[in-house]
Each structure stands twice: as structure tokens, then as C-alpha cells.
Scaffold this motif. Sequence first.
Motif, PDB file in Angstrom:
ATOM      1  N   TRP A   1      -5.702  53.114  72.001  1.00 51.42           N
ATOM      2  CA  TRP A   1      -4.329  53.195  71.511  1.00 51.42           C
ATOM      3  C   TRP A   1      -3.491  52.116  72.180  1.00 51.42           C
ATOM      4  O   TRP A   1      -3.830  51.639  73.259  1.00 51.42           O
ATOM      5  CB  TRP A   1      -3.741  54.582  71.781  1.00 51.42           C
ATOM      6  N   PRO A   2      -2.384  51.724  71.556  1.00 56.85           N
ATOM      7  CA  PRO A   2      -1.516  50.719  72.178  1.00 56.85           C
ATOM      8  C   PRO A   2      -0.727  51.336  73.325  1.00 56.85           C
ATOM      9  O   PRO A   2      -0.595  52.560  73.418  1.00 56.85           O
ATOM     10  CB  PRO A   2      -0.588  50.292  71.042  1.00 56.85           C
ATOM     11  N   HIS A   3      -0.214  50.488  74.179  1.00 58.30           N
ATOM     12  CA  HIS A   3       0.639  50.973  75.265  1.00 58.30           C
ATOM     13  C   HIS A   3       1.853  51.659  74.668  1.00 58.30           C
ATOM     14  O   HIS A   3       2.431  51.194  73.698  1.00 58.30           O
ATOM     15  CB  HIS A   3       1.111  49.806  76.148  1.00 58.30           C
ATOM     16  N   ARG A   4       2.244  52.775  75.235  1.00 60.10           N
ATOM     17  CA  ARG A   4       3.454  53.469  74.799  1.00 60.10           C
ATOM     18  C   ARG A   4       4.603  53.021  75.694  1.00 60.10           C
ATOM     19  O   ARG A   4       4.413  52.709  76.867  1.00 60.10           O
ATOM     20  CB  ARG A   4       3.288  54.985  74.896  1.00 60.10           C
ATOM     21  N   SER A   5       5.789  53.001  75.140  1.00 54.11           N
ATOM     22  CA  SER A   5       6.947  52.475  75.855  1.00 54.11           C
ATOM     23  C   SER A   5       7.208  53.225  77.148  1.00 54.11           C
ATOM     24  O   SER A   5       7.216  52.647  78.221  1.00 54.11           O
ATOM     25  CB  SER A   5       8.184  52.525  74.973  1.00 54.11           C
ATOM     26  N   LEU A   6       7.463  54.502  77.049  1.00 51.20           N
ATOM     27  CA  LEU A   6       7.822  55.291  78.220  1.00 51.20           C
ATOM     28  C   LEU A   6       7.409  56.742  78.047  1.00 51.20           C
ATOM     29  O   LEU A   6       7.454  57.263  76.936  1.00 51.20           O
ATOM     30  CB  LEU A   6       9.349  55.272  78.410  1.00 51.20           C
ATOM     31  N   PRO A   7       7.105  57.431  79.158  1.00 50.80           N
ATOM     32  CA  PRO A   7       6.968  58.887  79.058  1.00 50.80           C
ATOM     33  C   PRO A   7       8.367  59.499  78.915  1.00 50.80           C
ATOM     34  O   PRO A   7       9.370  58.812  79.044  1.00 50.80           O
ATOM     35  CB  PRO A   7       6.315  59.277  80.392  1.00 50.80           C
TER      36      PRO A   7
ATOM     37  N   LEU B   1       1.673  55.756  64.770  1.00 48.02           N
ATOM     38  CA  LEU B   1       0.389  56.447  64.719  1.00 48.02           C
ATOM     39  C   LEU B   1      -0.790  55.512  64.974  1.00 48.02           C
ATOM     40  O   LEU B   1      -1.934  55.930  64.878  1.00 48.02           O
ATOM     41  CB  LEU B   1       0.237  57.113  63.347  1.00 48.02           C
ATOM     42  N   LEU B   2      -0.511  54.262  65.281  1.00 52.41           N
ATOM     43  CA  LEU B   2      -1.549  53.248  65.460  1.00 52.41           C
ATOM     44  C   LEU B   2      -2.524  53.642  66.568  1.00 52.41           C
ATOM     45  O   LEU B   2      -2.119  53.854  67.710  1.00 52.41           O
ATOM     46  CB  LEU B   2      -0.892  51.906  65.793  1.00 52.41           C
ATOM     47  N   HIS B   3      -3.786  53.777  66.217  1.00 54.21           N
ATOM     48  CA  HIS B   3      -4.858  53.971  67.199  1.00 54.21           C
ATOM     49  C   HIS B   3      -6.200  53.797  66.495  1.00 54.21           C
ATOM     50  O   HIS B   3      -6.272  53.715  65.275  1.00 54.21           O
ATOM     51  CB  HIS B   3      -4.757  55.316  67.919  1.00 54.21           C
TER      52      HIS B   3
ATOM     53  N   HIS C   1      -9.773  53.409  61.997  1.00 58.54           N
ATOM     54  CA  HIS C   1      -8.526  52.755  62.404  1.00 58.54           C
ATOM     55  C   HIS C   1      -7.386  53.425  61.658  1.00 58.54           C
ATOM     56  O   HIS C   1      -7.429  53.555  60.438  1.00 58.54           O
ATOM     57  CB  HIS C   1      -8.581  51.260  62.058  1.00 58.54           C
ATOM     58  N   TRP C   2      -6.373  53.884  62.389  1.00 55.89           N
ATOM     59  CA  TRP C   2      -5.163  54.425  61.785  1.00 55.89           C
ATOM     60  C   TRP C   2      -4.064  53.398  61.992  1.00 55.89           C
ATOM     61  O   TRP C   2      -3.775  53.005  63.117  1.00 55.89           O
ATOM     62  CB  TRP C   2      -4.760  55.741  62.438  1.00 55.89           C
ATOM     63  N   SER C   3      -3.433  52.982  60.890  1.00 55.44           N
ATOM     64  CA  SER C   3      -2.352  52.007  60.980  1.00 55.44           C
ATOM     65  C   SER C   3      -1.099  52.693  61.531  1.00 55.44           C
ATOM     66  O   SER C   3      -1.054  53.919  61.674  1.00 55.44           O
ATOM     67  CB  SER C   3      -2.062  51.411  59.603  1.00 55.44           C
ATOM     68  N   ALA C   4      -0.068  51.918  61.813  1.00 54.02           N
ATOM     69  CA  ALA C   4       1.183  52.461  62.338  1.00 54.02           C
ATOM     70  C   ALA C   4       1.808  53.457  61.357  1.00 54.02           C
ATOM     71  O   ALA C   4       2.530  54.357  61.758  1.00 54.02           O
ATOM     72  CB  ALA C   4       2.155  51.337  62.649  1.00 54.02           C
ATOM     73  N   LYS C   5       1.515  53.297  60.062  1.00 51.83           N
ATOM     74  CA  LYS C   5       2.057  54.206  59.043  1.00 51.83           C
ATOM     75  C   LYS C   5       1.160  55.417  58.822  1.00 51.83           C
ATOM     76  O   LYS C   5       1.465  56.269  57.993  1.00 51.83           O
ATOM     77  CB  LYS C   5       2.244  53.463  57.732  1.00 51.83           C
ATOM     78  N   GLY C   6       0.027  55.485  59.507  1.00 56.08           N
ATOM     79  CA  GLY C   6      -0.867  56.624  59.374  1.00 56.08           C
ATOM     80  C   GLY C   6      -1.979  56.445  58.358  1.00 56.08           C
ATOM     81  O   GLY C   6      -2.741  57.371  58.112  1.00 56.08           O
ATOM     82  N   GLU C   7      -2.103  55.257  57.759  1.00 52.30           N
ATOM     83  CA  GLU C   7      -3.191  55.012  56.810  1.00 52.30           C
ATOM     84  C   GLU C   7      -4.506  54.933  57.587  1.00 52.30           C
ATOM     85  O   GLU C   7      -4.567  54.351  58.659  1.00 52.30           O
ATOM     86  CB  GLU C   7      -2.955  53.707  56.060  1.00 52.30           C
ATOM     87  N   ARG C   8      -5.553  55.503  56.996  1.00 55.23           N
ATOM     88  CA  ARG C   8      -6.853  55.566  57.662  1.00 55.23           C
ATOM     89  C   ARG C   8      -7.827  54.588  57.013  1.00 55.23           C
ATOM     90  O   ARG C   8      -7.948  54.545  55.791  1.00 55.23           O
ATOM     91  CB  ARG C   8      -7.388  56.981  57.560  1.00 55.23           C
TER      92      ARG C   8
ATOM     93  N   GLU D   1     -12.117  44.086  63.435  1.00 58.74           N
ATOM     94  CA  GLU D   1     -11.570  43.893  64.777  1.00 58.74           C
ATOM     95  C   GLU D   1     -11.432  45.232  65.480  1.00 58.74           C
ATOM     96  O   GLU D   1     -11.340  46.272  64.851  1.00 58.74           O
ATOM     97  CB  GLU D   1     -10.220  43.190  64.695  1.00 58.74           C
ATOM     98  N   LEU D   2     -11.416  45.170  66.791  1.00 61.61           N
ATOM     99  CA  LEU D   2     -11.261  46.367  67.610  1.00 61.61           C
ATOM    100  C   LEU D   2     -10.232  46.075  68.690  1.00 61.61           C
ATOM    101  O   LEU D   2     -10.338  45.071  69.401  1.00 61.61           O
ATOM    102  CB  LEU D   2     -12.600  46.766  68.239  1.00 61.61           C
ATOM    103  N   GLY D   3      -9.238  46.922  68.807  1.00 59.39           N
ATOM    104  CA  GLY D   3      -8.263  46.826  69.892  1.00 59.39           C
ATOM    105  C   GLY D   3      -7.389  45.595  69.867  1.00 59.39           C
ATOM    106  O   GLY D   3      -7.058  45.056  70.924  1.00 59.39           O
ATOM    107  N   SER D   4      -6.966  45.156  68.685  1.00 62.19           N
ATOM    108  CA  SER D   4      -6.139  43.945  68.615  1.00 62.19           C
ATOM    109  C   SER D   4      -4.799  44.135  69.316  1.00 62.19           C
ATOM    110  O   SER D   4      -4.145  43.170  69.678  1.00 62.19           O
ATOM    111  CB  SER D   4      -5.913  43.527  67.166  1.00 62.19           C
TER     112      SER D   4
END
Length: 186
Positions: free
Chosen positions: A30-36, A89-91, A105-112, A150-153
Motif C-alpha cells: 500500500w502507499p504511504h498514508r499521510s498521518l495517523p 483505496l489504492l493497494h 491491484h485496486w486503483s484509488a477509485k476502488g477498481e479491481r 508493474e508492482l508497487g509503483s
Amino acid sequence: MPYLWTPAHTAPMPEVAPPDGAPLLRLEVWPHRSLPSKGFSATILGMFFLGLIPVVPFIGTTAFWILLLCMMGALAALWVALRRSDRDLLHEEVSIWRDRLELTHWSAKGERFDWKTNPYWLRLTLHPKGKVEQYLTLKGGGAGETREVELGSFLSPEERQDLHDELAQVLQRLRETPAPKPPPAP
């Protein structure tokens, strides 16, 4: 690191096949999240008080309201940007069995998006230059499958390098270890 192996990739390959067709290993990226949540609250509160510093001397003037409005607009923009980052939802998820590897791969919009190949024919490549630095790709082989994904762009170049090394190690161990025995009959 924004990725997690389940079970740990350093554990020995299981000698008995997992029940119910479960994968031997699963990798979540998953991408880095901004803040807890505590960091989010502290950032918004800190931004509010720091934003008041240039506004307070103008209390009682028209400039106060203009500066306060601008400061609150900047605070609202920060709030929206941080919350949107958390909602993305990107992961990606890689599931590894003896006879197949599945990348979801789930895009930021939730597409699988799904991709499957046999781990024996899988080619893992780390391109020093590409769309991003240290571009990590998986390419299926055999039976005419030549699609490259690609993986983990969204990872940093160092994290992609580490992920490449760990995934290469897992695939090598998978190819070297004998197939597990079927689970015992009840």
C-alpha cells in the motif's frame, strides 16, 4: 515499510499444503498514508494556531476578517487533502501458491484488476530507469503469456529495491523446495 508478508517471508515454506486452497504466502502493498488520527488532529490544531499568529494583531479591523477567511480556507484545503489521502483505496495484493501467483491491484477509485501466472515461469525485473526509478515489473511466461505488469509503483525506489530482493528470495525458495505433502485425511 508499506508492505506486509503473511506469514513472514523468512519463515520456512510449509511442509503441508494449507487447507482450503489458501495461498502459501500473501504480500500486501500500500502507499504511504499521510498521518495517523492523532497526527491528523495535531497537524490541524497546529496549523490553526500557527495561522492565528499573523491574524491576531489585526483584531478589530477589516483586514482581520480577510486574513481569517484566507487562513480558514487554507486549513479547510489541508483537511480535505489529508482526508482524501486516507480514503484512497489504492493497494496491491500478491498471493503465492505452488502452481500460481495472483496479483490483484485496486486503483484509488476502488477498481479491481487481476493478473495470474505460474511462479515457475515468472520473471521479476527491476528496471533502473522506467516510468519511475527502480521500476519493478512481473512478467508471466509459458503458454504464450507475455503480459508485463508493474508492482508497487507508489513505493519509493529504495522500497521497490527491497521488495524486489525479498520477492526474488521467496520465488527462489519456492522453486527449490519440494512440493508439500497433502494434508492428512480426517
